[in-house]
Design a protein around this motif. Structure first.
Motif, PDB file in Angstrom:
ATOM      1  N   LYS A  41       0.838  -1.216   0.000  1.00 30.62           N
ATOM      2  CA  LYS A  41       0.000   0.000   0.000  1.00 30.62           C
ATOM      3  C   LYS A  41       0.866   1.257   0.000  1.00 30.62           C
ATOM      4  N   ASP A  44       2.407   1.820  -3.325  1.00 28.22           N
ATOM      5  CA  ASP A  44       1.407   2.379  -4.238  1.00 28.22           C
ATOM      6  C   ASP A  44       1.261   3.882  -4.025  1.00 28.22           C
ATOM      7  N   ASN A  59       4.448  -2.697 -11.904  1.00 23.92           N
ATOM      8  CA  ASN A  59       2.997  -2.546 -12.038  1.00 23.92           C
ATOM      9  C   ASN A  59       2.245  -3.875 -11.930  1.00 23.92           C
ATOM     10  N   ALA A  62       1.762  -4.650  -8.268  1.00 25.01           N
ATOM     11  CA  ALA A  62       1.380  -3.508  -7.434  1.00 25.01           C
ATOM     12  C   ALA A  62       0.080  -3.735  -6.673  1.00 25.01           C
ATOM     13  N   TRP A  63      -0.180  -2.851  -5.740  1.00 24.13           N
ATOM     14  CA  TRP A  63      -1.369  -2.881  -4.888  1.00 24.13           C
ATOM     15  C   TRP A  63      -2.663  -2.964  -5.701  1.00 24.13           C
ATOM     16  N   GLN A  64      -2.707  -2.232  -6.803  1.00 21.99           N
ATOM     17  CA  GLN A  64      -3.925  -2.184  -7.616  1.00 21.99           C
ATOM     18  C   GLN A  64      -4.326  -3.561  -8.127  1.00 21.99           C
TER      19      GLN A  64
END
Length: 499
Positions: A41, A44, A59, A62-64
């Motif tokens: 988090k 991010d 990416n 990543a968090w997303q």
């Protein structure tokens, strides 16, 4: 964010631990999973900030990517992130090394990601708040007896008193060779911030954040907690070199020397190696540490840490180390080490600690304060000042926990930053000359002079429940000792299986 907000944050995160405990997730496992998710988090947040964005995690990891999936796909993506980042280097590699998902219910994992971690802007909470919140979670994890996490946790009151005596400076190089979750390192950093924060030069700030404070930890899971703990307090960078080294500090001679060592090496009498044979049977072999810089060869872990810490110090470097009673009186290698320490170092102070302050029950420990000196013929230790904080002192983890004010008299007697010639003897604080110490049988430093009031006055006896608890703790400690001896004897008799 205020202290109250910090406590609310801890309460919010901690309450969810109760939900996961029903699924078999231990306290320390929960804190570990929080560590992974907090890092992702914060990474991010750094990647998406307007000023100087920083890409720490690719990416695809990543968090997303955790927000975009649910159910089995979420489990798979989370495990993929953990495994991939675990092969990284620096701080990233330390935090994710051998990481695994312990939350088997995808719905509960999703709630942790979205509702608990995701709704807080961690980079905006301030160093103190997120650091304090994380330390509170570690402290709660240490209370979980089943996890065994308490062995990595030194009472904050003791840590604070030791640091107050040692008075770390911005120019110190500070290490802990058995750092656990990093409590001593953070206490030293906090002391410097409080006493020198307004006067720090840019170079000093860089040093403190990127290498002047470091530690070593043997256990992967604990090392990741230490690395995250330091990161949340503003020490180190997510994409930089790790300030926590994972490995056995006793394994080799130190590559660097330090001006200040603070440590509470792990309890347990001996070093050992666990071996698993082809038949799957596990045995444990006693391991004597042989190093050219050591004064004596022994399997006693604490005696080896005394030697290692003595070797870690630079000339005029100083150390404060928590050690069990056996270091004070054990013969053989113990006597050799005590003689060398008294002669070649200035062993100037010892604090005798009460029982009931450590999560490991029945522990009788002391803090040794000593300094490294240049070689000379005459002994460097002139006087050993002993503060008896054990006799007629009784603490428990719950009903009567040790607090910082309980140790204030010792700190006052220590006279931090002042000439030790100004010290004055009190009822609990006495000085013993080198000649007196060296004349004692086997240079035994297990020194007492105060009378136990409960032996002379029935009214001074502790409540029955406290006495019963102390008996239980002593028996548990004795059982652990016997178990270690039995295991060692069994290992010595194990013969290789015929092929």
């Amino acid at each position: 964010m205020s202290t109250l907000d910090s406590r609310q944050l801890v309460r919010k995160l901690w309450n969810y631990c109760d939900v996961l405990r029903d699924d078999g997730v231990s306290t320390i496992d929960y804190v570990e999973q929080l560590t992974f998710l907090l890092f992702l988090k914060m990474a991010d947040e750094r990647a998406n900030r307007e000023i100087r964005p920083e890409q720490i995690v690719p990416n695809e990891l990543a968090w997303q990517t955790l927000l975009d999936v649910d159910g089995k796909a979420l489990e798979a993506q989370y495990q993929h992130i953990l495994e991939t980042l675990g092969h990284g280097s620096g701080t990233l590699g330390t935090i994710f090394r051998k990481a695994r998902n312990k939350i088997q219910d995808p719905a509960k994992l999703k709630r942790l990601i979205v509702d608990l971690i995701g709704k807080v802007e961690w980079s905006g909470t301030g160093v103190d708040v997120k650091g304090d919140a994380y330390e509170e979670l570690l402290a709660k994890g240490a209370e979980d007896a089943k996890s065994g996490a308490g062995q990595y946790f030194t009472p904050r009151a003791l840590t604070g008193a030791m640091v107050d005596c040692m008075q770390p400076t911005p120019d110190d190089t500070i290490t802990d060779p058995a750092c656990g979750t990093g409590g001593f390192l953070l206490a030293a950093f906090d002391f410097i911030q409080r006493h020198h924060g307004g006067d720090l030069t840019p170079d000093q700030r860089r040093r403190l954040a990127n290498g002047a404070i470091s530690g070593t930890e043997l256990v992967d899971g604990t090392a990741r907690l230490a690395a995250m703990n330091m990161l949340l307090h503003g020490i180190g960078t997510p994409s930089g070199d790790s300030l926590i080294t994972i490995g056995d500090a006793l394994g080799k001679e130190p590559a660097h020397h330090y001006s200040l060592v603070l440590a509470n090496p792990p309890f347990g009498r001996s070093s050992s190696i666990r071996m698993v044979g082809e038949d799957g049977r596990s045995t444990r072999e006693e391991r004597e540490i042989e190093r050219n810089d050591f004064w004596a060869t022994t399997a006693n872990k604490q005696l080896n840490f005394v030697q290692h810490i003595a070797s870690l110090l630079e000339i005029d470097g100083r150390a404060a180390v928590v050690l069990p009673d056996n270091v004070l009186f054990e013969g053989g290698a113990g006597e050799t080490i005590r003689r060398r320490l008294l002669k070649q170092y200035d062993l100037h102070t010892m604090l005798r600690l009460p029982t009931g302050i450590f999560y490991a029950g029945g522990v009788k420990a002391n803090v040794l304060f000593f300094e490294r000196k240049r070689a000379r013929e005459e002994p460097w230790t002139q006087k050993l000042w002993v503060y008896d904080f054990r006799t007629n002192q009784h603490f428990t983890l719950k009903q009567n926990p040790l607090r910082r004010e309980h140790l204030q008299d010792f700190v006052d007697c220590y006279l931090p930053g002042k000439d030790r010639a100004e010290r004055v003897e009190t009822e609990r604080f006495r000085a013993f000359s080198y000649e007196e110490l060296i004349a004692r049988d086997k240079v035994n430093l297990d020194i007492t002079w105060l009378k136990d009031a409960s032996l002379e006055d029935a009214d001074a006896l502790l409540p029955p429940e406290v006495i019963a608890q102390e008996i239980v703790e002593d028996l548990e400690a004795a059982l652990r000792e016997f178990a270690a001896i039995a295991e060692a004897l069994t290992a010595s008799k194990v013969q290789p299986n015929p092929s």
